[in-house]
Write a protein that holds these residues in place. Sequence first.
Motif, mmCIF file in Angstrom:
data_model
loop_
_atom_site.group_PDB
_atom_site.id
_atom_site.type_symbol
_atom_site.label_atom_id
_atom_site.label_comp_id
_atom_site.label_asym_id
_atom_site.label_seq_id
_atom_site.Cartn_x
_atom_site.Cartn_y
_atom_site.Cartn_z
ATOM 1 N N THR A 82 0.862 -1.175 0.000
ATOM 2 C CA THR A 82 0.000 0.000 0.000
ATOM 3 C C THR A 82 0.902 1.230 0.000
ATOM 4 O O THR A 82 2.099 1.119 0.250
ATOM 5 N N GLN A 84 1.918 5.321 1.086
ATOM 6 C CA GLN A 84 1.817 6.293 2.178
ATOM 7 C C GLN A 84 0.643 7.251 1.907
ATOM 8 O O GLN A 84 -0.163 7.508 2.780
ATOM 9 N N THR A 86 -2.672 7.346 -0.142
ATOM 10 C CA THR A 86 -3.442 6.268 -0.793
ATOM 11 C C THR A 86 -3.689 6.551 -2.284
ATOM 12 O O THR A 86 -3.831 7.695 -2.710
ATOM 13 N N ARG A 87 -3.679 5.474 -3.041
ATOM 14 C CA ARG A 87 -3.827 5.590 -4.488
ATOM 15 C C ARG A 87 -5.088 4.917 -4.987
ATOM 16 O O ARG A 87 -5.111 4.354 -6.077
ATOM 17 N N ALA A 88 -6.144 4.944 -4.165
ATOM 18 C CA ALA A 88 -7.416 4.382 -4.629
ATOM 19 C C ALA A 88 -7.886 5.193 -5.838
ATOM 20 O O ALA A 88 -7.557 6.369 -5.972
ATOM 21 N N ASN A 97 -12.817 -0.628 -7.394
ATOM 22 C CA ASN A 97 -11.435 -0.496 -6.929
ATOM 23 C C ASN A 97 -10.814 -1.846 -6.618
ATOM 24 O O ASN A 97 -9.609 -2.029 -6.759
ATOM 25 N N GLN A 143 -10.167 4.543 3.129
ATOM 26 C CA GLN A 143 -9.343 4.380 1.921
ATOM 27 C C GLN A 143 -8.146 3.469 2.189
ATOM 28 O O GLN A 143 -7.742 2.696 1.328
ATOM 29 N N LYS A 144 -7.593 3.564 3.399
ATOM 30 C CA LYS A 144 -6.495 2.663 3.783
ATOM 31 C C LYS A 144 -7.006 1.218 3.800
ATOM 32 O O LYS A 144 -6.320 0.292 3.372
ATOM 33 N N GLU A 147 -7.326 -0.151 0.344
ATOM 34 C CA GLU A 147 -6.037 -0.588 -0.206
ATOM 35 C C GLU A 147 -5.627 -1.949 0.345
ATOM 36 O O GLU A 147 -5.063 -2.776 -0.368
ATOM 37 N N PRO A 164 -0.021 2.614 7.554
ATOM 38 C CA PRO A 164 -1.448 2.250 7.503
ATOM 39 C C PRO A 164 -2.305 2.946 8.555
ATOM 40 O O PRO A 164 -3.527 2.954 8.441
#
Length: 242
Positions: A82, A84, A86-88, A97, A143-144, A147, A164
């Motif tokens: 994951t 640092q 978030t890349r959702a 997703n 969001q974390k 991921e 996280p």
Amino acid sequence: MEFEISNLKKHFGGIQALDGVSLNFSGNLIIGLIGPNGSGKSTLVNTIGGIYEPDGGTITFNGKRIDHLKPNQVVQHGIGRTFQVTRAFRRMTVMENLLVPALALYPEKGRKTWEARSREVLDFLTMDHLRNDYARSLSGGQQKLLELGQLMMTDTQLLLLDEPFAGVHPKLMESIFEYIQTLYAQGKSFLIISHDMNSIFTLSHRLIVLNYGKLIADGDPQVVKYDEKVIEAYLGEELQDA
Ligand SMILES: Nc1ncnc2c1ncn2[C@@H]1O[C@H](COP(=O)(O)OP(=O)(O)O)[C@@H](O)[C@H]1O
Ligand SMILES: [Mg+2]
């Protein structure tokens, strides 16, 4: 699983972000990775994950060299991560997703299989009620979690988590904590970067400390905590209340 890093090096211009890092473990465990800001933690995770090519050294997972692989190939070898920040996919739903990266990696398994898997993952994370919500409407903590769900989809054996717990509501932090422990009990291993000293000292079976790109300590968290080099690197501060 067998994981080995040997003399890993990565520099950015004149900055030696990783200055000969070595680490190995076998079996399954939770390793905590701490260190002051700029000490190379994210660079280590990014290099293992194939975002950066190392300048020197090797990374071996279950007997296979994985340095110099692309990120998607690293995932196919069983290591997920994951970010640092978030890349959702913000304009996709929670369910999409989960589906999109899994389908991209393993299209041959088919959409039906992946849809079924996504329901299992959402159930596990108690996120099923959010499946049709857009990722952008989720809180930072959710969001974390999303991921973590993306990693669970493809069943990677080693999970690298970059911060996280950062910016996560304490209640959700407790849930993430529990999910990590459950996944560990199911045989997964973790390398977890965190500034949240209480969580990382409680979760980790082994703690490694980076400072200026070098590992300055590696061992039992309760021993590492009192290591003079570690205390010096942190100037004593953040470790005291852990
Ligand atoms: N993509 C990059 N380009 C240039 N310098 C970088 C890059 N990524 C990291 N660095 C530098 O490498 C060092 C380690 O950074 P990083 O791994 O992000 O530290 P940490 O995650 O421990 O805070 C820092 O000095 C940082 O400025
Ligand atoms: Mg970082």
